[in-house]
Design a protein around this motif. Structure first.
Motif, short mmCIF file in Angstrom:
data_model
loop_
_atom_site.label_atom_id
_atom_site.label_comp_id
_atom_site.label_asym_id
_atom_site.label_seq_id
_atom_site.Cartn_x
_atom_site.Cartn_y
_atom_site.Cartn_z
N LEU A 1 15.59 -29.64 -28.04
CA LEU A 1 14.99 -28.70 -28.98
C LEU A 1 13.66 -28.16 -28.46
O LEU A 1 13.30 -27.00 -28.72
CB LEU A 1 14.78 -29.38 -30.33
CG LEU A 1 16.05 -29.64 -31.15
CD1 LEU A 1 15.74 -30.52 -32.34
CD2 LEU A 1 16.69 -28.33 -31.59
N GLU A 2 12.92 -28.97 -27.72
CA GLU A 2 11.66 -28.50 -27.15
C GLU A 2 11.89 -27.43 -26.10
O GLU A 2 11.03 -26.56 -25.89
CB GLU A 2 10.89 -29.68 -26.55
CG GLU A 2 10.28 -30.60 -27.60
CD GLU A 2 9.59 -31.81 -26.98
OE1 GLU A 2 8.83 -32.48 -27.70
OE2 GLU A 2 9.81 -32.08 -25.78
N ARG A 3 13.04 -27.46 -25.43
CA ARG A 3 13.34 -26.47 -24.39
C ARG A 3 14.03 -25.23 -24.95
O ARG A 3 14.19 -24.23 -24.24
CB ARG A 3 14.23 -27.09 -23.31
CG ARG A 3 13.57 -28.19 -22.50
CD ARG A 3 14.41 -28.53 -21.29
NE ARG A 3 15.69 -29.11 -21.65
CZ ARG A 3 15.95 -30.42 -21.65
NH1 ARG A 3 15.00 -31.28 -21.31
NH2 ARG A 3 17.13 -30.87 -21.99
N THR A 4 14.46 -25.28 -26.21
CA THR A 4 15.27 -24.21 -26.80
C THR A 4 14.40 -23.26 -27.61
O THR A 4 13.51 -23.69 -28.34
CB THR A 4 16.35 -24.83 -27.72
OG1 THR A 4 17.12 -25.76 -26.96
CG2 THR A 4 17.26 -23.75 -28.29
N PRO A 5 14.65 -21.95 -27.52
CA PRO A 5 13.94 -21.00 -28.40
C PRO A 5 14.26 -21.32 -29.86
O PRO A 5 15.28 -21.94 -30.16
CB PRO A 5 14.52 -19.64 -27.99
CG PRO A 5 15.05 -19.85 -26.61
CD PRO A 5 15.53 -21.25 -26.55
N PRO A 6 13.40 -20.94 -30.80
CA PRO A 6 13.62 -21.26 -32.21
C PRO A 6 15.02 -20.86 -32.68
O PRO A 6 15.48 -19.74 -32.45
CB PRO A 6 12.54 -20.45 -32.92
CG PRO A 6 11.43 -20.35 -31.91
CD PRO A 6 12.13 -20.22 -30.59
N LEU A 7 15.70 -21.80 -33.37
CA LEU A 7 17.09 -21.58 -33.78
C LEU A 7 17.19 -20.95 -35.16
O LEU A 7 18.21 -20.36 -35.50
CB LEU A 7 17.83 -22.93 -33.80
CG LEU A 7 17.96 -23.65 -32.45
CD1 LEU A 7 18.61 -25.02 -32.66
CD2 LEU A 7 18.81 -22.82 -31.49
N GLY A 8 16.17 -21.11 -35.99
CA GLY A 8 16.24 -20.58 -37.35
C GLY A 8 17.26 -21.30 -38.20
O GLY A 8 18.10 -20.68 -38.85
N VAL A 9 17.20 -22.63 -38.25
CA VAL A 9 18.19 -23.40 -38.98
C VAL A 9 17.78 -23.55 -40.44
O VAL A 9 16.60 -23.54 -40.79
CB VAL A 9 18.39 -24.80 -38.35
CG1 VAL A 9 18.87 -24.67 -36.92
CG2 VAL A 9 17.13 -25.64 -38.42
N ARG B 1 4.67 -37.70 -35.04
CA ARG B 1 4.03 -36.46 -35.48
C ARG B 1 4.44 -35.30 -34.58
O ARG B 1 4.73 -34.19 -35.06
CB ARG B 1 2.51 -36.64 -35.46
CG ARG B 1 1.71 -35.44 -35.93
CD ARG B 1 0.23 -35.80 -35.93
NE ARG B 1 -0.23 -36.14 -34.58
CZ ARG B 1 -1.33 -36.84 -34.32
NH1 ARG B 1 -2.07 -37.30 -35.31
NH2 ARG B 1 -1.69 -37.10 -33.07
N GLU B 2 4.49 -35.54 -33.27
CA GLU B 2 4.87 -34.48 -32.33
C GLU B 2 6.34 -34.10 -32.49
O GLU B 2 6.71 -32.93 -32.32
CB GLU B 2 4.59 -34.94 -30.90
CG GLU B 2 3.12 -35.12 -30.57
CD GLU B 2 2.56 -36.48 -30.98
OE1 GLU B 2 1.41 -36.77 -30.64
OE2 GLU B 2 3.30 -37.24 -31.64
N ALA B 3 7.19 -35.08 -32.83
CA ALA B 3 8.60 -34.78 -33.04
C ALA B 3 8.79 -33.86 -34.24
O ALA B 3 9.57 -32.90 -34.19
CB ALA B 3 9.38 -36.07 -33.24
N LEU B 4 8.07 -34.13 -35.34
CA LEU B 4 8.18 -33.27 -36.52
C LEU B 4 7.71 -31.85 -36.21
O LEU B 4 8.26 -30.87 -36.74
CB LEU B 4 7.37 -33.86 -37.67
CG LEU B 4 8.13 -34.77 -38.66
CD1 LEU B 4 9.11 -33.93 -39.47
CD2 LEU B 4 8.87 -35.89 -37.94
N ALA B 5 6.72 -31.72 -35.33
CA ALA B 5 6.28 -30.38 -34.93
C ALA B 5 7.38 -29.66 -34.18
O ALA B 5 7.60 -28.45 -34.36
CB ALA B 5 5.02 -30.48 -34.07
N ALA B 6 8.10 -30.40 -33.32
CA ALA B 6 9.21 -29.78 -32.57
C ALA B 6 10.33 -29.35 -33.52
O ALA B 6 10.94 -28.28 -33.33
CB ALA B 6 9.74 -30.77 -31.53
N TYR B 7 10.61 -30.15 -34.54
CA TYR B 7 11.66 -29.78 -35.49
C TYR B 7 11.23 -28.57 -36.32
O TYR B 7 12.04 -27.67 -36.62
CB TYR B 7 11.98 -30.95 -36.43
CG TYR B 7 12.33 -32.25 -35.73
CD1 TYR B 7 12.87 -32.26 -34.45
CD2 TYR B 7 12.12 -33.47 -36.35
CE1 TYR B 7 13.19 -33.45 -33.81
CE2 TYR B 7 12.43 -34.67 -35.73
CZ TYR B 7 12.96 -34.65 -34.46
OH TYR B 7 13.26 -35.84 -33.84
N ALA B 8 9.97 -28.55 -36.73
CA ALA B 8 9.48 -27.51 -37.64
C ALA B 8 9.64 -26.11 -37.04
O ALA B 8 9.93 -25.15 -37.77
CB ALA B 8 8.03 -27.77 -38.01
#
Length: 696
Positions: free
Chosen positions: A571-579, A599-606
């Motif tokens: 997900l960090e390497r992928t452009p925003p998916l808009g899920v 905390r950093e993982a939640l930022a990647a998901y957000a």
């Protein structure tokens, strides 16, 4: 003389401390690069023990050189090389021992090879210098002359190791990021190098004024140990005993650590505790062998061995497991210390001990996953420990008076009986499981099993078990195959989240970290897009192919993509998916991949959510840790509110499992229940505290 002694103690103690600090530092850095799998540490441990063996081999080879001044020149040359390498790395890496992100693997198809390469490149030469310091300096100290046994310096070495591993999770990790840790470690290595250089200078000076004496003459039964000196050659049987007495506690350490990390979390704290007990047994055994009487420890080992495998509550089971490791380590290392040779042969002795450590660790860390499809190495290693101790007791019985001989033999027979009981129980359990198993496999990321069972009314279903935890169930009847089951039902937290986003949009986009058996695909509709991220290829194989064991993916009308790799890194390497929904159910057994809930993982998901009403759903079920507060705290730092949906157990294949649902919109969460409040501090990529979240 006091200054000389202090230099040797400082070099040995500080070197051992740095040896263990660097292990945690590097393993901590690469852990999220390989999916946070528990096997990252077990693989790293084998690599580090192999490097330790290389260091001991270097020390043994140096000690055999005829000229002591040549020994000094060669070893100081290696030290200079290590310092020059660290200086160059300081210019090109974030820290001299911390590889930059260009070294992070793009795929994890060969994790053992990649981990080995990373560790050797990052710290191979400095590690070699540190690993060789203890045996070589002990030999040099013996050459300089001292009334004290040089083996006491081995206790200093292990005390330094213990200090290194105890201070890392308490003082280093909470207060310094990885780059700062690498810089401070390098400065400490320079201090170690200075102490080592002082010791080398004293040896050089001792040769010059004759304090080291003249070479001894060989005899027919002597072994050349270098510089013209000879010591009694150990028999092959004696060397084999050294090897076994070193290998068995190392194997037990590896098996104990695997047992803890596969069901709780792969974090330095849980790596540290077993290793601390292992080193404590080394320290006590070599400082005071009389404190490790095998006859008194044997009954405790039998009771702890049998009790540690019973289904106790977690705190009791944890205590028994660690007690067994400590007591068995004291007994085995005590026997090893009592067989220590003349100081002139100590580099050979340490070389064999290191080889035994690598052998035991590799048999469990590398061999067991190749041979067994289940994690059964712990009871097998405990049984091996009991049998080896029984042999030692029988050996002691031959030299004791009749009454003591009978008692010692009785203890040995109790060890054998307990070992055989463990082996029989393990075999019986394996046969029982195999009778209901249609598929079993194991790799770096864990074990998977597929079992076919039936309800009392005859309705058949398949269960997917990852490690020791159920991770999916599917009915086999064609009319029920697409029915969401287990903890993905319509009444579950994630099921209610699915219904909410489906009511809001005609077509939805969903990302799921952790494939399992693909149960969430059962919610898919024509026009929906689902992307599953799964790091374990053996899990993906269960849902692919012409006739997969589980068909949720194949039967779904939604468009399905499966990305093989670590979900967060992908997900960090992928452009925003808009899920509309990002679901996370990626635990292997009950072990927590810590990097997925920081905390950093939640930022990647957000950054992949469509809007503020989009949801993140996290399966926070865990037998040992209270994860809801940890995830709530991590989400709070990015403006997320949370609701905890416990779910209700029901008939059939419905399980009650807590899901934590997060959204930046309070209105989106209000229909799901009251907001969940957490006073926990969030975990970060630099620091996590699983001991604070344990369900005692």
């Amino acid at each position: 003389m006091i200054a000389v002694e202090a230099a040797f103690v400082l070099a040995i103690g500080l070197g051992a401390c740095l040896l263990f600090q660097i292990q945690f530092l590097l393993a901590r850095q690469i852990l999220p690069w390989f999916g946070g799998a528990p096997a990252v540490w077990s693989t790293s441990l084998v690599v580090f023990q192999t490097l330790l063996l290389a260091g001991y081999a270097w020390a043994h080879a140096i000690a055999r050189l005829r000229s002591r001044r040549r020994q000094v020149v060669v070893h100081v040359g290696l030290l200079t090389t290590a310092l020059a390498l660290l200086a160059w790395r300081a210019l090109v890496w974030p820290s001299p021992v911390s590889p930059d992100y260009s070294w992070r693997p793009q795929d994890v198809t060969a994790p053992i090879t990649a981990i080995t390469l990373l560790l050797v490149v990052a710290v191979g030469v400095p590690f070699l210098v540190l690993a060789s310091a203890s045996p070589l300096l002990q030999r040099w100290r013996a050459d300089l002359g001292s009334d004290a046994s040089p083996y006491r310096l081995y206790a200093v070495s292990n005390a330094g190791s213990l200090a290194g591993l105890l201070t890392y999770p308490v003082l280093v990790e909470p207060h310094l990021d990885l780059q700062q840790q690498g810089l401070w470690w390098t400065l400490a290595f320079v201090a170690f190098g200075s102490a080592l250089a002082l010791c080398a200078w004293r040896v050089w000076d001792g040769v010059g004024d004759g304090r080291l004496g003249e070479p001894a003459l060989p005899t027919d039964h002597a072994a050349d140990v270098g510089d013209g000196q000879f010591t009694e050659r150990p028999s092959r049987a004696g060397v084999a005993v050294w090897l076994v007495l070193a290998a068995v506690p190392s194997a037990l350490l590896q098996a104990t650590t695997t047992r803890l990390t596969q069901d709780i979390a792969a974090v330095p704290f849980l790596w540290m505790v077993p290793l601390a007990l292992y080193l404590t047994s080394f320290i006590v055994a070599f400082e005071r062998p009389s404190a490790c009487p095998l006859g008194r420890l044997a009954p405790v080992i039998v009771v702890a061995a049998i009790a540690s495998l019973a289904p106790w509550a977690m705190p009791v089971q944890l205590g028994l497991t660690l007690l067994l490791l400590l007591v068995a380590g004291l007994a085995l290392h005590g026997e090893l210390a009592r067989r220590a040779p003349d100081p002139l042969g100590l580099t050979r002795y340490y070389l064999v001990i290191a080889a035994g450590g690598v052998l035991g660790s590799a048999l469990v860390g590398f061999g067991a996953p190749l041979v067994f499809t289940r994690v059964i190495e712990y009871p097998l290693t405990v049984a091996a420990t009991l049998l080896v101790l029984a042999v030692q007791l029988f050996s002691q019985a031959r030299h004791r008076p009749p009454v003591a001989r009978r008692r010692t033999r009785l203890l040995a027979e109790a060890q054998i009986l307990a070992g055989l009981v463990l082996l029989a129980a393990t075999a019986a359990d394996a046969r029982l499981v195999a009778g209901q198993t249609t598929h079993a496999s194991r790799n770096f990321f864990g074990t998977v099993r597929v079992r076919e069972l039936a309800m009392p009314d005859g309705a058949a279903y398949r269960r997917f078990i990852h490690g020791s935890t159920l991770h999916g169930v599917q009915w086999l009847a064609p009319d029920r195959r697409r029915e969401p089951t287990a903890y993905f039902t319509s009444s579950s937290g994630v099921g209610r989240a699915m219904a909410m986003i489906a009511a809001r949009r005609a077509s939805t986009r969903v990302a799921v970290i952790g494939l399992g058996i693909g149960t969430l695909a059962a919610y898919g509709r024509p026009g929906d897009t689902y992307t599953f991220y799964e790091i374990d290829p053996q899990v993906v194989a269960l849902s692919e192919g012409a006739q997969p064991p589980f068909t949720f993916i194949r039967d779904s009308p939604a468009h399905i993509d499966i990305v093989v790799g670590d979900g967060r890194l992908a997900l960090e390497r992928t452009p925003p998916l808009g899920v509309d929904l990002l679901a996370m159910d990626a635990f292997s057994s009950d072990a927590v991949p810590v990097h997925l809930v920081t905390r950093e993982a939640l930022a990647a998901y957000a950054r992949h959510l469509r809007d503020d009403r989009s949801l993140i759903a996290v399966n926070v079920a865990n037998r040992y840790l209270d994860l809801a507060g940890i995830v709530t705290a991590a989400g709070r730092t990015h403006g997320f509110h949370a609701v905890l949906v416990e779910g209700d157990a029901g008939p059939g294949l419905v399980q009650a499992t807590p899901w934590l649902l997060l959204s930046r919109s309070v209105d989106a969460l209000r229909p799901l229940g009251p907001l969940h409040v957490s006073h926990e501090a969030p975990w970060t990529d630099a620091f996590s505290a699983p001991w604070r979240a344990i369900r005692w």
